[in-house]
Design a protein around this motif. Structure first.
Motif, PDB file in Angstrom:
ATOM      1  N   HIS A   1       3.518  -0.067  10.563  1.00 43.71           N
ATOM      2  CA  HIS A   1       4.396  -0.806  11.474  1.00 43.71           C
ATOM      3  C   HIS A   1       5.109   0.173  12.424  1.00 43.71           C
ATOM      4  O   HIS A   1       5.168  -0.066  13.643  1.00 43.71           O
ATOM      5  CB  HIS A   1       5.404  -1.620  10.654  1.00 43.71           C
ATOM      6  N   MET A   2       5.638   1.267  11.869  1.00 47.04           N
ATOM      7  CA  MET A   2       6.317   2.271  12.692  1.00 47.04           C
ATOM      8  C   MET A   2       5.352   2.898  13.698  1.00 47.04           C
ATOM      9  O   MET A   2       5.706   3.106  14.863  1.00 47.04           O
ATOM     10  CB  MET A   2       6.931   3.361  11.801  1.00 47.04           C
ATOM     11  N   ALA A   3       4.141   3.219  13.256  1.00 42.57           N
ATOM     12  CA  ALA A   3       3.149   3.835  14.141  1.00 42.57           C
ATOM     13  C   ALA A   3       2.761   2.879  15.268  1.00 42.57           C
ATOM     14  O   ALA A   3       2.625   3.297  16.429  1.00 42.57           O
ATOM     15  CB  ALA A   3       1.919   4.257  13.347  1.00 42.57           C
ATOM     16  N   LYS A   4       2.591   1.600  14.960  1.00 43.34           N
ATOM     17  CA  LYS A   4       2.234   0.618  15.993  1.00 43.34           C
ATOM     18  C   LYS A   4       3.346   0.472  17.019  1.00 43.34           C
ATOM     19  O   LYS A   4       3.090   0.381  18.221  1.00 43.34           O
ATOM     20  CB  LYS A   4       1.908  -0.731  15.362  1.00 43.34           C
ATOM     21  N   HIS A   5       4.601   0.446  16.549  1.00 39.15           N
ATOM     22  CA  HIS A   5       5.723   0.347  17.487  1.00 39.15           C
ATOM     23  C   HIS A   5       5.847   1.608  18.337  1.00 39.15           C
ATOM     24  O   HIS A   5       6.134   1.523  19.533  1.00 39.15           O
ATOM     25  CB  HIS A   5       7.032   0.063  16.744  1.00 39.15           C
ATOM     26  N   LEU A   6       5.614   2.751  17.715  1.00 35.70           N
ATOM     27  CA  LEU A   6       5.648   4.003  18.460  1.00 35.70           C
ATOM     28  C   LEU A   6       4.533   4.029  19.503  1.00 35.70           C
ATOM     29  O   LEU A   6       4.741   4.499  20.632  1.00 35.70           O
ATOM     30  CB  LEU A   6       5.536   5.196  17.504  1.00 35.70           C
ATOM     31  N   LEU A   7       3.378   3.507  19.160  1.00 36.41           N
ATOM     32  CA  LEU A   7       2.266   3.414  20.105  1.00 36.41           C
ATOM     33  C   LEU A   7       2.664   2.550  21.305  1.00 36.41           C
ATOM     34  O   LEU A   7       2.453   2.934  22.457  1.00 36.41           O
ATOM     35  CB  LEU A   7       1.018   2.846  19.423  1.00 36.41           C
TER      36      LEU A   7
ATOM     37  N   ASP B   1     -16.867   9.600  10.335  1.00 39.18           N
ATOM     38  CA  ASP B   1     -15.747  10.343   9.748  1.00 39.18           C
ATOM     39  C   ASP B   1     -14.604   9.405   9.377  1.00 39.18           C
ATOM     40  O   ASP B   1     -13.975   9.567   8.336  1.00 39.18           O
ATOM     41  CB  ASP B   1     -15.227  11.410  10.714  1.00 39.18           C
ATOM     42  N   LEU B   2     -14.334   8.441  10.248  1.00 35.12           N
ATOM     43  CA  LEU B   2     -13.249   7.492   9.963  1.00 35.12           C
ATOM     44  C   LEU B   2     -13.526   6.681   8.702  1.00 35.12           C
ATOM     45  O   LEU B   2     -12.629   6.462   7.894  1.00 35.12           O
ATOM     46  CB  LEU B   2     -13.041   6.545  11.143  1.00 35.12           C
ATOM     47  N   SER B   3     -14.754   6.241   8.522  1.00 28.42           N
ATOM     48  CA  SER B   3     -15.061   5.427   7.349  1.00 28.42           C
ATOM     49  C   SER B   3     -15.006   6.235   6.057  1.00 28.42           C
ATOM     50  O   SER B   3     -14.822   5.681   4.987  1.00 28.42           O
ATOM     51  CB  SER B   3     -16.428   4.756   7.507  1.00 28.42           C
TER      52      SER B   3
ATOM     53  N   LEU C   1      -2.537  13.830   9.516  1.00 29.25           N
ATOM     54  CA  LEU C   1      -1.679  13.050  10.407  1.00 29.25           C
ATOM     55  C   LEU C   1      -0.270  13.632  10.466  1.00 29.25           C
ATOM     56  O   LEU C   1       0.321  13.735  11.542  1.00 29.25           O
ATOM     57  CB  LEU C   1      -1.615  11.586   9.953  1.00 29.25           C
ATOM     58  N   THR C   2       0.263  14.016   9.314  1.00 30.62           N
ATOM     59  CA  THR C   2       1.607  14.588   9.274  1.00 30.62           C
ATOM     60  C   THR C   2       1.658  15.903  10.032  1.00 30.62           C
ATOM     61  O   THR C   2       2.593  16.161  10.800  1.00 30.62           O
ATOM     62  CB  THR C   2       2.064  14.780   7.815  1.00 30.62           C
ATOM     63  N   SER C   3       0.668  16.735   9.843  1.00 35.10           N
ATOM     64  CA  SER C   3       0.595  18.017  10.542  1.00 35.10           C
ATOM     65  C   SER C   3       0.518  17.802  12.056  1.00 35.10           C
ATOM     66  O   SER C   3       1.216  18.470  12.827  1.00 35.10           O
ATOM     67  CB  SER C   3      -0.611  18.798  10.037  1.00 35.10           C
ATOM     68  N   ASP C   4      -0.328  16.882  12.494  1.00 27.25           N
ATOM     69  CA  ASP C   4      -0.460  16.608  13.923  1.00 27.25           C
ATOM     70  C   ASP C   4       0.823  16.012  14.501  1.00 27.25           C
ATOM     71  O   ASP C   4       1.236  16.361  15.614  1.00 27.25           O
ATOM     72  CB  ASP C   4      -1.641  15.675  14.191  1.00 27.25           C
ATOM     73  N   LEU C   5       1.472  15.124  13.751  1.00 24.90           N
ATOM     74  CA  LEU C   5       2.743  14.559  14.215  1.00 24.90           C
ATOM     75  C   LEU C   5       3.786  15.653  14.408  1.00 24.90           C
ATOM     76  O   LEU C   5       4.564  15.624  15.365  1.00 24.90           O
ATOM     77  CB  LEU C   5       3.267  13.509  13.229  1.00 24.90           C
ATOM     78  N   PHE C   6       3.821  16.610  13.484  1.00 20.85           N
ATOM     79  CA  PHE C   6       4.740  17.741  13.602  1.00 20.85           C
ATOM     80  C   PHE C   6       4.481  18.485  14.915  1.00 20.85           C
ATOM     81  O   PHE C   6       5.419  18.827  15.641  1.00 20.85           O
ATOM     82  CB  PHE C   6       4.585  18.682  12.408  1.00 20.85           C
TER      83      PHE C   6
ATOM     84  N   ALA D   1      -4.320   7.252  14.898  1.00 25.70           N
ATOM     85  CA  ALA D   1      -3.520   7.263  13.667  1.00 25.70           C
ATOM     86  C   ALA D   1      -3.358   5.861  13.091  1.00 25.70           C
ATOM     87  O   ALA D   1      -3.451   5.678  11.870  1.00 25.70           O
ATOM     88  CB  ALA D   1      -2.153   7.897  13.926  1.00 25.70           C
ATOM     89  N   THR D   2      -3.134   4.860  13.933  1.00 28.47           N
ATOM     90  CA  THR D   2      -2.978   3.506  13.408  1.00 28.47           C
ATOM     91  C   THR D   2      -4.281   3.015  12.772  1.00 28.47           C
ATOM     92  O   THR D   2      -4.259   2.355  11.738  1.00 28.47           O
ATOM     93  CB  THR D   2      -2.515   2.514  14.497  1.00 28.47           C
ATOM     94  N   ARG D   3      -5.401   3.373  13.355  1.00 31.39           N
ATOM     95  CA  ARG D   3      -6.694   2.993  12.767  1.00 31.39           C
ATOM     96  C   ARG D   3      -6.899   3.683  11.411  1.00 31.39           C
ATOM     97  O   ARG D   3      -7.350   3.074  10.451  1.00 31.39           O
ATOM     98  CB  ARG D   3      -7.835   3.358  13.718  1.00 31.39           C
ATOM     99  N   VAL D   4      -6.564   4.968  11.363  1.00 29.01           N
ATOM    100  CA  VAL D   4      -6.699   5.728  10.118  1.00 29.01           C
ATOM    101  C   VAL D   4      -5.766   5.166   9.047  1.00 29.01           C
ATOM    102  O   VAL D   4      -6.171   5.016   7.879  1.00 29.01           O
ATOM    103  CB  VAL D   4      -6.422   7.230  10.363  1.00 29.01           C
ATOM    104  N   LEU D   5      -4.561   4.828   9.416  1.00 28.08           N
ATOM    105  CA  LEU D   5      -3.609   4.276   8.438  1.00 28.08           C
ATOM    106  C   LEU D   5      -4.093   2.944   7.878  1.00 28.08           C
ATOM    107  O   LEU D   5      -3.934   2.679   6.683  1.00 28.08           O
ATOM    108  CB  LEU D   5      -2.216   4.134   9.073  1.00 28.08           C
ATOM    109  N   VAL D   6      -4.683   2.111   8.721  1.00 31.09           N
ATOM    110  CA  VAL D   6      -5.241   0.835   8.230  1.00 31.09           C
ATOM    111  C   VAL D   6      -6.355   1.104   7.228  1.00 31.09           C
ATOM    112  O   VAL D   6      -6.404   0.490   6.147  1.00 31.09           O
ATOM    113  CB  VAL D   6      -5.751  -0.039   9.402  1.00 31.09           C
ATOM    114  N   LEU D   7      -7.242   2.027   7.557  1.00 34.84           N
ATOM    115  CA  LEU D   7      -8.347   2.355   6.643  1.00 34.84           C
ATOM    116  C   LEU D   7      -7.830   2.921   5.325  1.00 34.84           C
ATOM    117  O   LEU D   7      -8.310   2.557   4.244  1.00 34.84           O
ATOM    118  CB  LEU D   7      -9.306   3.354   7.305  1.00 34.84           C
ATOM    119  N   MET D   8      -6.833   3.801   5.385  1.00 34.15           N
ATOM    120  CA  MET D   8      -6.279   4.386   4.156  1.00 34.15           C
ATOM    121  C   MET D   8      -5.556   3.329   3.326  1.00 34.15           C
ATOM    122  O   MET D   8      -5.661   3.318   2.108  1.00 34.15           O
ATOM    123  CB  MET D   8      -5.342   5.550   4.493  1.00 34.15           C
ATOM    124  N   ARG D   9      -4.822   2.463   3.995  1.00 34.23           N
ATOM    125  CA  ARG D   9      -4.120   1.395   3.275  1.00 34.23           C
ATOM    126  C   ARG D   9      -5.113   0.518   2.524  1.00 34.23           C
ATOM    127  O   ARG D   9      -4.883   0.123   1.380  1.00 34.23           O
ATOM    128  CB  ARG D   9      -3.293   0.550   4.247  1.00 34.23           C
TER     129      ARG D   9
END
Length: 159
Positions: free
Chosen positions: A8-14, A48-50, A61-66, A148-156
């Motif tokens: 939710h936070m990532a989508k709003h940030l997007l 790679d995503l799958s 993702l955390t490293s890239d966000l930093f 990142a939002t796509r990756v988070l959906v897949l991980m969730r």
């Protein structure tokens, strides 16, 4: 539930990033593609995503966000040159998202790798340099957040 909150936070940030980037482009039109070597590289394809794993995905993702946070630090400091203070809101949202992801990583017992080195950005800032760098940062950050939002959906869905 933590993944839902982060997603939710990532989508709003997007959405905020897209809006602020459009405002930035309207104020400072600049044609062409703008590159910055210090930005993270997204080299993921559909295969790679799958195959993404939660541990490596969250760490990356955390490293890239930093890294993006450090770029927005620079942009926020340089904003006085272009008299634009919208960068602060993006920076604050990135900080909240990083903290939330760190909390999730602790909860999932995922060891966080040390933060990447702080990127070397220009020391002197001209209005032209800030505008060019701003375009590169916003454009790449927008693409990263979409990824990142796509990756988070897949991980969730894997949990």
């Amino acid at each position: 539930m933590d993944f839902d909150s982060i997603l939710h936070m990532a989508k709003h940030l997007l959405g905020d990033t897209k809006r602020l980037f459009n405002n930035f482009k309207a104020k400072y039109p600049l044609e062409g593609e703008h590159k910055l070597d210090t930005l993270p590289v997204l080299s993921m394809n559909a295969v790679d995503l799958s195959n993404i794993q939660v541990t490596t995905g969250l760490t990356k993702l955390t490293s890239d966000l930093f890294t993006y946070q450090k770029h927005f630090d620079w942009l926020k400091k340089a904003a006085h040159v272009v008299r634009d203070h919208e960068f602060t809101s993006i920076h604050n949202r990135i900080d909240k998202l990083v903290k939330k992801m760190d909390h999730l990583m602790i909860k999932l017992n995922i060891a966080r790798v040390s933060d990447p080195p702080v990127p070397q950005l220009p020391n002197s800032t001209t209005q032209w340099g800030v505008v060019q760098t701003g375009h590169a940062i916003f454009d790449h950050f927008h693409l990263f957040l979409d990824y990142a939002t796509r990756v988070l959906v897949l991980m969730r869905n894997k949990l």
